[in-house]
Design a protein around this motif. Sequence first.
Motif, mmCIF file in Angstrom:
data_model
loop_
_atom_site.group_PDB
_atom_site.id
_atom_site.type_symbol
_atom_site.label_atom_id
_atom_site.label_comp_id
_atom_site.label_asym_id
_atom_site.label_seq_id
_atom_site.Cartn_x
_atom_site.Cartn_y
_atom_site.Cartn_z
ATOM 1 N N GLY A 141 -4.836 5.323 -6.614
ATOM 2 C CA GLY A 141 -4.436 6.101 -5.448
ATOM 3 C C GLY A 141 -5.276 5.685 -4.268
ATOM 4 O O GLY A 141 -6.347 5.096 -4.423
ATOM 5 N N GLY A 142 -4.786 5.990 -3.086
ATOM 6 C CA GLY A 142 -5.543 5.603 -1.905
ATOM 7 C C GLY A 142 -5.069 6.269 -0.640
ATOM 8 O O GLY A 142 -4.030 6.926 -0.602
ATOM 9 N N LEU A 143 -5.873 6.108 0.392
ATOM 10 C CA LEU A 143 -5.568 6.570 1.737
ATOM 11 C C LEU A 143 -5.712 5.396 2.682
ATOM 12 O O LEU A 143 -6.563 4.525 2.482
ATOM 13 C CB LEU A 143 -6.530 7.678 2.167
ATOM 14 N N GLY A 144 -4.905 5.396 3.715
ATOM 15 C CA GLY A 144 -4.981 4.299 4.668
ATOM 16 C C GLY A 144 -4.346 4.648 5.988
ATOM 17 O O GLY A 144 -3.996 5.797 6.257
ATOM 18 N N PHE A 190 -3.473 -0.758 6.178
ATOM 19 C CA PHE A 190 -4.811 -0.954 5.645
ATOM 20 C C PHE A 190 -5.125 0.266 4.803
ATOM 21 O O PHE A 190 -4.888 1.384 5.247
ATOM 22 C CB PHE A 190 -5.846 -1.077 6.773
ATOM 23 N N ALA A 191 -5.661 0.067 3.593
ATOM 24 C CA ALA A 191 -5.927 1.207 2.716
ATOM 25 C C ALA A 191 -7.193 1.007 1.911
ATOM 26 O O ALA A 191 -7.563 -0.117 1.567
ATOM 27 C CB ALA A 191 -4.748 1.419 1.767
ATOM 28 N N ALA A 192 -7.836 2.127 1.601
ATOM 29 C CA ALA A 192 -8.921 2.158 0.625
ATOM 30 C C ALA A 192 -8.298 2.682 -0.661
ATOM 31 O O ALA A 192 -7.682 3.753 -0.664
ATOM 32 C CB ALA A 192 -10.035 3.076 1.105
ATOM 33 N N VAL A 193 -8.432 1.928 -1.740
ATOM 34 C CA VAL A 193 -7.757 2.253 -2.993
ATOM 35 C C VAL A 193 -8.800 2.451 -4.082
ATOM 36 O O VAL A 193 -9.759 1.680 -4.190
ATOM 37 C CB VAL A 193 -6.774 1.124 -3.389
#
Length: 131
Positions: A39-42, A23-26
């Motif tokens: 780019g994102g973090l998840g 699952f990521a926030a992009v």
Amino acid sequence: MFDPASNNLQRTVQVSDLRRLSFAAVAFPKHFGAITPYGGLGYSIAVLGDVRVYADTANTFPNNAFFDKVDAARSRGAVFGMGGVQIQTRRAAIFAQETMLPSNGQFLFPSVLSFFEFGVRYNFGSSIDQQ
């Protein structure tokens, strides 16, 4: 893998079928025509499907504690970072991205996991409600 019951303190472990659920926030910060970097973090959960333990060179077999240790190290959860680029057409986007999961000494792969992925995304609907 380290095994104190083995004659050479090492035991061969064969691994196959790594599965991930992520699952990521992009964020898509800027568009350059049809090209969009992102780019994102998840958070990702990685599970190894099949782990096979082999006898060592002296043909000694592992004890149950070693099998329990291997079974416990088959999965891990970690925060990850990702970056990529996509080329947008009308409804499809061709993309390439790199995902990096940090190292974890409790997983069968104690090093950083890196995944390079590419493919096509297709938009079946509209993201804007039109009236």
